[in-house]
Design an enzyme around this catalytic site. Structure first.
Site, short mmCIF file in Angstrom:
data_model
loop_
_atom_site.label_atom_id
_atom_site.label_comp_id
_atom_site.label_asym_id
_atom_site.label_seq_id
_atom_site.Cartn_x
_atom_site.Cartn_y
_atom_site.Cartn_z
N HIS A 25 73.66 -16.40 11.47
CA HIS A 25 73.04 -15.87 12.36
C HIS A 25 71.43 -16.41 11.37
O HIS A 25 71.37 -16.27 10.32
CB HIS A 25 73.16 -14.34 12.28
CG HIS A 25 71.62 -13.80 13.09
ND1 HIS A 25 71.52 -14.28 14.35
CD2 HIS A 25 71.36 -12.58 13.32
CE1 HIS A 25 70.85 -13.55 15.41
NE2 HIS A 25 70.25 -12.38 15.11
N ASN B 105 65.03 -17.04 16.26
CA ASN B 105 66.42 -16.25 16.73
C ASN B 105 66.68 -15.80 18.10
O ASN B 105 65.83 -15.16 18.44
CB ASN B 105 65.44 -14.69 15.33
CG ASN B 105 67.01 -13.24 15.69
OD1 ASN B 105 67.88 -13.54 16.14
ND2 ASN B 105 66.71 -12.42 14.89
N CYS C 162 72.95 -8.67 17.75
CA CYS C 162 73.09 -10.58 16.93
C CYS C 162 74.55 -10.84 16.62
O CYS C 162 74.82 -12.01 17.10
CB CYS C 162 72.22 -10.60 15.95
SG CYS C 162 70.63 -10.14 16.79
O1 UT7 Z 1 68.28 -10.90 14.34
C1 UT7 Z 1 67.41 -9.19 14.51
C2 UT7 Z 1 67.83 -9.03 13.05
N1 UT7 Z 1 66.61 -8.70 12.78
C3 UT7 Z 1 66.21 -9.24 11.11
O2 UT7 Z 1 66.47 -9.59 10.27
C4 UT7 Z 1 64.64 -9.04 10.81
C5 UT7 Z 1 64.72 -8.64 9.16
N2 UT7 Z 1 63.05 -8.75 8.70
C6 UT7 Z 1 62.16 -9.60 8.47
O3 UT7 Z 1 62.57 -10.96 8.64
C7 UT7 Z 1 61.02 -9.49 7.53
O4 UT7 Z 1 61.10 -7.67 7.75
C8 UT7 Z 1 59.95 -9.80 8.57
C9 UT7 Z 1 59.90 -11.01 8.75
C10 UT7 Z 1 59.97 -8.81 10.10
C11 UT7 Z 1 58.81 -9.49 8.29
O5 UT7 Z 1 58.40 -9.90 6.80
P1 UT7 Z 1 58.13 -8.97 5.37
O6 UT7 Z 1 58.32 -9.59 4.55
O7 UT7 Z 1 58.71 -8.10 5.53
O8 UT7 Z 1 56.62 -8.26 5.93
P2 UT7 Z 1 56.15 -6.72 6.13
O9 UT7 Z 1 56.78 -5.81 7.27
O10 UT7 Z 1 56.17 -6.24 4.86
O11 UT7 Z 1 55.07 -7.13 5.95
C12 UT7 Z 1 53.82 -7.22 4.56
C13 UT7 Z 1 52.74 -7.73 5.25
C14 UT7 Z 1 52.60 -6.28 6.20
O12 UT7 Z 1 50.84 -6.30 5.94
P3 UT7 Z 1 50.18 -5.50 4.67
O13 UT7 Z 1 50.51 -3.64 5.09
O14 UT7 Z 1 50.95 -5.90 3.59
O15 UT7 Z 1 48.93 -5.27 4.50
C15 UT7 Z 1 52.30 -6.58 7.62
O16 UT7 Z 1 51.01 -5.64 8.09
O17 UT7 Z 1 52.07 -8.60 6.15
C16 UT7 Z 1 51.77 -7.95 7.76
N3 UT7 Z 1 52.39 -8.80 8.96
C17 UT7 Z 1 51.75 -10.29 9.56
N4 UT7 Z 1 51.03 -11.02 8.67
C18 UT7 Z 1 50.74 -11.66 9.47
C19 UT7 Z 1 53.52 -8.09 10.03
N5 UT7 Z 1 53.42 -9.74 10.42
C20 UT7 Z 1 52.67 -9.86 10.37
C21 UT7 Z 1 52.41 -11.60 10.96
N6 UT7 Z 1 51.29 -12.55 10.60
N7 UT7 Z 1 52.94 -12.08 12.24
#
Ligand code: UT7
Length: 328
Positions: free
Chosen positions: A255, A285, A115
């Site tokens: 980004h 993204n 990226c």
């Molecule tokens: O350019 C490449 C660089 N990439 C990035 O910059 C991405 C950076 N990371 C992020 O933007 C975030 O970490 C995400 C958007 C990918 C995830 O958000 P988060 O607030 O960090 O969520 P998490 O991974 O901590 O997950 C929280 C909860 C989990 O459930 P539990 O374990 O708390 O029960 C996940 O299983 O949300 C759940 N979850 C979802 N729920 C509904 C994860 N993905 C989803 C989804 N829909 N798509």
């Protein structure tokens, strides 16, 4: 030694027609619109048609950038494509594009910095022009991330889209153009965001396909923490190198990975949201293409005026990061 000021002479963007909405994703994985909007800010992303590859998206964006710059393809000395989704392993997507554009005298190569690739590309290419080696160059970020996204993995499939952004670089008047670059890498974080399959360590094979090694793997929460730390920091460092304070920023073009990451950068830079280009709700993204698409859209919307201080900042796989300060 005289150093020629280098700047952006024209911008262009292209996004495919097909739209993938949050509601479409609700039909594909266990997710919902509200979760995606509150956690990422995204609502839609674009998906390339089956016959389109990254060079096709790059071509459309390049034609617009060349037209806006008033430069003919035959006048280009160099073409650099930043991408993690090249048309094929080799020849480079830049060579495919060089042929399509008829840019016969241009040297061409791809650049791999995920990226951050577009900013890495600007930094490299501007040096060639500053030293007089070359006069006109195209720098492009082009991605078909839909081809490397696992649409059964809700952690990643909600984030990514397809598109391309292009800029023509060339000599500009004293007082305008790029003022600084800040590039960095931390290879110790390479495991957090990767595609393992298809390289020399894990060549393509039935088992690499079975193990889903050809799709993006991302440790989202760890990448998020890194991003929050690095975005504001890299922008501050680029401003310091340019001898400018953060109050001088007219437009931040970050980004487009997550609205919460962008907001943390805005907080650190004491910048109101009006001074930031945000389009992730429309395109998601698009990796290396995110920043040049946002820049082209800012230009289309009349948000860039001569003399404005523009700060570009990105981060991504590698881990890598990059920021630049330029006077429009
Ligand atoms: O350019 C490449 C660089 N990439 C990035 O910059 C991405 C950076 N990371 C992020 O933007 C975030 O970490 C995400 C958007 C990918 C995830 O958000 P988060 O607030 O960090 O969520 P998490 O991974 O901590 O997950 C929280 C909860 C989990 O459930 P539990 O374990 O708390 O029960 C996940 O299983 O949300 C759940 N979850 C979802 N729920 C509904 C994860 N993905 C989803 C989804 N829909 N798509």
């Amino acid at each position: 030694m005289n150093v020629q000021p280098v700047g952006i002479l024209g911008t262009g963007k292209y996004v495919p027609e097909r739209i993938l909405t949050n509601h479409d994703l609700e039909q594909m994985v266990e997710t919902n619109d509200e979760w995606i909007v509150t956690r990422t800010g995204m609502k839609e992303r674009r998906i390339a048609a089956p016959e389109q590859a990254s060079s096709d998206l790059a071509y459309e964006a390049s034609l617009i950038a060349l037209r806006n710059a008033g430069i003919a393809a035959e006048d280009l000395d160099l073409i650099v494509v930043a991408t993690i989704t090249p048309d094929m392993s080799f020849p480079s997507t830049a060579c495919v594009l060089q042929h399509k554009l008829g840019a016969r005298k241009a040297a061409a190569f791809d650049l791999s910095a995920a990226c951050s690739g577009f900013i890495y590309g600007l930094a490299n290419v501007s040096n060639f022009i500053a030293l007089g080696t070359y006069k006109y160059a195209l720098v492009i970020g082009a991605e078909c991330l839909s081809r490397i996204t696992d649409y059964t993995d809700r952690n990643t499939c909600i984030l990514f889209g397809d598109g391309a952004g292009a800029v023509v670089l060339g000599p500009v008047a004293e007082g305008r153009g790029f003022r600084s670059f800040e590039l960095g890498a931390d290879g110790s974080g390479g495991e957090l965001l990767k595609i393992e399959g298809g390289g020399s360590r894990h060549p393509s094979s039935p088992s690499s396909i079975e193990q889903k090694r050809h799709y993006i793997y991302m440790a989202g929460a760890e990448v998020f923490k890194f991003a929050v730390r690095i975005m504001g920091g890299a922008a501050e460092e680029a401003l310091r190198k340019a001898g400018m304070g953060k109050e001088r920023i007219d437009l931040l073009v970050p980004h487009q990975a997550n609205i919460r990451i962008i907001q943390s950068a805005l907080n650190r830079l004491d910048l109101p949201e009006e001074k930031c280009m945000i389009n992730l709700h429309k395109y998601g993204n698009v990796s290396a293409a995110s920043i040049p698409i946002a820049l082209a859209e800012a230009a289309e919307e009349g948000r860039l005026k001569e003399g404005d201080c523009v700060v570009l900042v990105g981060f991504g796989g590698g881990l890598t990061w990059g920021a630049s300060v330029l006077i429009w």
